[in-house]
Design an enzyme around this catalytic site. Structure first.
Site, PDB file in Angstrom:
ATOM      1  N   SER A  51       0.834  -1.207   0.000  1.00  0.00           N
ATOM      2  CA  SER A  51       0.000   0.000   0.000  1.00  0.00           C
ATOM      3  C   SER A  51       0.862   1.247   0.000  1.00  0.00           C
ATOM      4  O   SER A  51       0.366   2.330  -0.288  1.00  0.00           O
ATOM      5  CB  SER A  51      -0.934   0.005   1.204  1.00  0.00           C
ATOM      6  OG  SER A  51      -0.194  -0.136   2.389  1.00  0.00           O
ATOM      7  N   GLU A  99      -5.720  -0.634  -7.841  1.00  0.00           N
ATOM      8  CA  GLU A  99      -4.805   0.364  -8.395  1.00  0.00           C
ATOM      9  C   GLU A  99      -3.689  -0.393  -9.121  1.00  0.00           C
ATOM     10  O   GLU A  99      -3.030  -1.245  -8.516  1.00  0.00           O
ATOM     11  CB  GLU A  99      -4.215   1.234  -7.284  1.00  0.00           C
ATOM     12  CG  GLU A  99      -5.238   2.192  -6.684  1.00  0.00           C
ATOM     13  CD  GLU A  99      -4.685   2.998  -5.516  1.00  0.00           C
ATOM     14  OE1 GLU A  99      -4.958   4.205  -5.470  1.00  0.00           O
ATOM     15  OE2 GLU A  99      -4.001   2.432  -4.644  1.00  0.00           O
ATOM     16  N   ASN A 150      -4.694   5.888  -0.917  1.00  0.00           N
ATOM     17  CA  ASN A 150      -4.133   6.175   0.409  1.00  0.00           C
ATOM     18  C   ASN A 150      -3.617   7.607   0.535  1.00  0.00           C
ATOM     19  O   ASN A 150      -3.615   8.171   1.629  1.00  0.00           O
ATOM     20  CB  ASN A 150      -3.025   5.175   0.761  1.00  0.00           C
ATOM     21  CG  ASN A 150      -3.620   3.864   1.239  1.00  0.00           C
ATOM     22  OD1 ASN A 150      -4.773   3.828   1.664  1.00  0.00           O
ATOM     23  ND2 ASN A 150      -2.868   2.798   1.171  1.00  0.00           N
ATOM     24  N   HIS A 184      -2.697  -3.002  -6.286  1.00  0.00           N
ATOM     25  CA  HIS A 184      -3.113  -2.679  -4.922  1.00  0.00           C
ATOM     26  C   HIS A 184      -4.620  -2.890  -4.764  1.00  0.00           C
ATOM     27  O   HIS A 184      -5.420  -2.174  -5.362  1.00  0.00           O
ATOM     28  CB  HIS A 184      -2.730  -1.228  -4.589  1.00  0.00           C
ATOM     29  CG  HIS A 184      -3.019  -0.849  -3.181  1.00  0.00           C
ATOM     30  ND1 HIS A 184      -3.469   0.385  -2.811  1.00  0.00           N
ATOM     31  CD2 HIS A 184      -2.950  -1.578  -2.030  1.00  0.00           C
ATOM     32  CE1 HIS A 184      -3.639   0.416  -1.510  1.00  0.00           C
ATOM     33  NE2 HIS A 184      -3.337  -0.764  -1.010  1.00  0.00           N
TER      34      HIS A 184
END
Ligand code: CAA
Length: 288
Positions: A119, A152, A190, A140
């Site tokens: 991440s 992702e 994130n 991800h």
């Protein structure tokens, strides 16, 4: 470059979910854990989740059969030979990943695509651990993997287009929507989500509002499925704090710094859902 067989390294929360969706979509999938008890736990979680889905009428019994047919567990990395795509979902420790990728590089055919579910660690740095940097990418996933639609797809400056296209096609085949992004710490989700969650921790820490008022504000005021403190618990407070550290180290911006309360909760072993206690008490159902 077509993907027929998939390997997943790590059968924790994320690895088990990734192995499930891959096998459920019909791809022969090998999932590897370091020990038999951890493997049993991960594979057990997959079947428990799927059975719950069947009971709720959300998963067809045929899907369960397909996972039984396509999923194979192992404790040996060499069983990943023959996989066209290998996804790593092991703890976020660069040294561990370096050793793992080095070994896998020798086990897997040179054409195989390597992907990390990290991440926040650098995909570019990890791509230097192998002799195939052009076929090293980030994939991800989001928690809970079987329910969250997004992946992702992260490229580095060396990623070749064919590897990206094959990975995107695989994401589509497993029923996910891929968004593309460059290898910037935190990627898209994130980078936006973590500052939001830790701002909620700061509001709570400063006594601006109670835990429930902060979470209700965002659920009912913005239509988010979970409030930010509940979500931080759900993701894991240790995981959240570790992403903060990596983003702060990269960007040197105070907004990415882990708030003191978050750090102390992690030090005290309050890691959220996984440890039974965080902002919420997860030993009760629903968490209180
Ligand atoms: N199998 C199949 N489907 C299932 C299921 C199962 N075992 N369990 C539940 N479902 C289905 C439900 O039937 C329901 O379907 P419908 O919407 O069609 O009715 C749906 O999944 C939602 O389930 P629930 O109603 O039981 O639960 P919910 O409404 O509370 O939703 C949730 C749960 C999907 C997790 C939702 O709360 C949510 O989206 N939360 C936000 C999660 C999030 O933000 N995740 C990202 C975290 S960040 C991250 O992961 C990245 C990182 O690097 C830190």
């Amino acid at each position: 470059m077509a993907i027929h067989k998939v390997g997943v390294v790590g059968a924790g929360l994320m690895g088990a979910g990734i192995a499930q969706v891959s096998a459920q979509a019909g791809f022969p999938t090998v999932v590897r854990e370091v020990s038999a008890p951890l493997l049993d736990k991960g594979v057990g979680a997959i079947f428990k989740f799927m059975q719950a889905g069947v009971d709720k009428g959300k998963v067809a019994p045929l899907d369960l059969d397909r996972v039984r047919e396509n999923l194979r567990g192992t404790t040996e990395l060499r069983d990943l030979a023959g996989c066209d795509l290998v996804i790593e979902a092991v703890p976020e420790k660069l040294d561990l990943k370096r050793a793992l990728w080095g070994e896998l590089d020798g086990v897997c055919q040179p054409e195989a695509i390597f992907a990390s579910n990290t991440s926040s660690l650098s995909i570019t740095e990890m791509s230097t651990f192998v002799k195939r940097p052009a076929r090293f990418i980030g994939l991800h996933f989001f928690n809970p993997v079987p329910l969250m639609k997004l992946v992702e797809v992260v490229r580095t400056v060396r990623t070749e287009p064919a590897a990206l296209q094959a990975a995107q096609a695989w994401c589509l085949a497993i029923g996910k929507t891929a968004v593309n992004c460059g290898d910037s710490t935190g990627f898209v989700v994130n980078r936006l989500l973590v500052p939001y969650m830790i701002d909620a921790v700061r509001l709570y820490e400063q006594g601006v509002a109670s835990r429930d008022d902060i979470d209700n504000a965002m659920r009912l005021g913005c239509g988010y499925p979970m409030g930010p403190l509940f979500l931080a618990d759900y993701v894991g407070l240790d995981t959240t704090a570790s992403i903060c550290d990596i983003m702060f180290d990269e960007f040197k911006e105070p907004r990415f710094a882990a708030p003191p309360l978050l750090k102390r909760m992690v030090l005290a072993g309050l890691h959220g859902r996984k440890s039974g206690r965080g902002f919420y008490d997860w030993s009760t159902q629903p968490p209180s």
